[in-house]
Scaffold this active site. Sequence first.
Site, short mmCIF file in Angstrom:
data_model
loop_
_atom_site.label_atom_id
_atom_site.label_comp_id
_atom_site.label_asym_id
_atom_site.label_seq_id
_atom_site.Cartn_x
_atom_site.Cartn_y
_atom_site.Cartn_z
N LYS A 126 -37.90 13.92 41.89
CA LYS A 126 -39.29 14.10 41.60
C LYS A 126 -39.58 14.01 40.11
CE LYS A 126 -40.13 17.33 45.42
NZ LYS A 126 -40.61 18.71 45.74
N GLU B 232 -35.82 6.82 35.47
CA GLU B 232 -35.35 8.20 35.60
C GLU B 232 -35.85 9.01 34.41
OE1 GLU B 232 -34.61 10.90 36.91
OE2 GLU B 232 -32.52 10.73 37.57
N ASP C 85 -28.05 13.27 31.84
CA ASP C 85 -27.23 14.17 31.04
C ASP C 85 -25.77 13.73 31.05
OD1 ASP C 85 -26.77 15.10 33.66
OD2 ASP C 85 -28.07 16.83 33.37
N THR C 86 -25.00 14.12 32.04
CA THR C 86 -23.60 13.69 32.06
C THR C 86 -23.46 12.21 32.36
OG1 THR C 86 -23.28 14.15 34.42
CG2 THR C 86 -22.91 15.98 32.88
N GLY C 87 -24.44 11.62 33.02
CA GLY C 87 -24.37 10.23 33.43
C GLY C 87 -23.71 10.01 34.78
N LYS C 88 -23.11 11.07 35.34
CA LYS C 88 -22.39 10.94 36.60
C LYS C 88 -23.35 10.64 37.76
CE LYS C 88 -18.77 14.12 35.07
NZ LYS C 88 -18.16 15.47 35.25
N PHE D 50 -32.06 22.80 28.13
CA PHE D 50 -32.74 22.59 29.41
C PHE D 50 -34.24 22.47 29.16
CE2 PHE D 50 -34.49 23.73 33.57
CZ PHE D 50 -33.72 22.91 34.38
N VAL D 51 -34.80 21.30 29.44
CA VAL D 51 -36.19 21.04 29.14
C VAL D 51 -37.02 20.98 30.43
CG1 VAL D 51 -35.82 19.88 26.95
CG2 VAL D 51 -35.68 18.56 29.07
N ASP E 27 -38.48 19.85 36.26
CA ASP E 27 -38.64 21.12 36.94
C ASP E 27 -37.46 22.05 36.77
OD1 ASP E 27 -37.11 21.14 40.03
OD2 ASP E 27 -36.99 19.43 38.70
#
Length: 234
Positions: free
Chosen positions: A76, A141, A145-148, A194-195, A201
Amino acid sequence: MAGRERNQTDMDKGIVIPDDWPGYPLDLFTSPEHYCEDLECVYIPHGVIMDRTERLARNIMDDLGDHDIVVLCVLKGGYQFCADLVDCIKVLCRHSNKTLPMRVDFIRLKSYLNDQSTEDLHIEGAENLSVLSGKNVLIVEAIVDTGKTMKTLLDHVEAFSPKMIKVAGLLVKRVPSGTGYLPDYVGFEIPNRFVVGYALDYNEYFRDLNVRATLSTLSEEQLLIKTDFFFFFL
């Protein structure tokens, strides 16, 4: 595979926000009163997000103009960035000798538990991705973050044999456990914080935050305090 390894120029990485960036005081902006005690600061003002999104739209037009594309919006959190990016591309099409016909489809990923990325990835809408066969695909997107998660999604999309895949990410986090993955188009590179806001969300709560106003950040202490009172952010 779409995207690049993290050895690119500053331009490729987008606007780089340093680790010691304190953000802007909340009283400089208009925010919902019921969120004031829960937000630490305004990290990236909405106007800056929109200006950067317009620049990404121009880059995409330069690279992909005159090619039909399927925009695959990751829900989302990505819906607001995707909507604004598509709007910017439409405006550019009206004032350019290039065109970029677009079809927009949606996929939903679930890889977070509270504020932590997990290894378990759930994909909703994957059964409809056969439409991507032979097409030029732009995945949109909100945050990498990690890209995983993105690499797993790319593997899944590539199984449908698209002609080409590009990825646009509004935010890329600098995290110790990162894979080094970078989207093809990056809005901002940010510290490991953490944004929330602008459709991002925290555990599906606070989705009534003014998503077009700010993109804000919480301290770890505030996250712990607010979870006790069920104040969670999208």
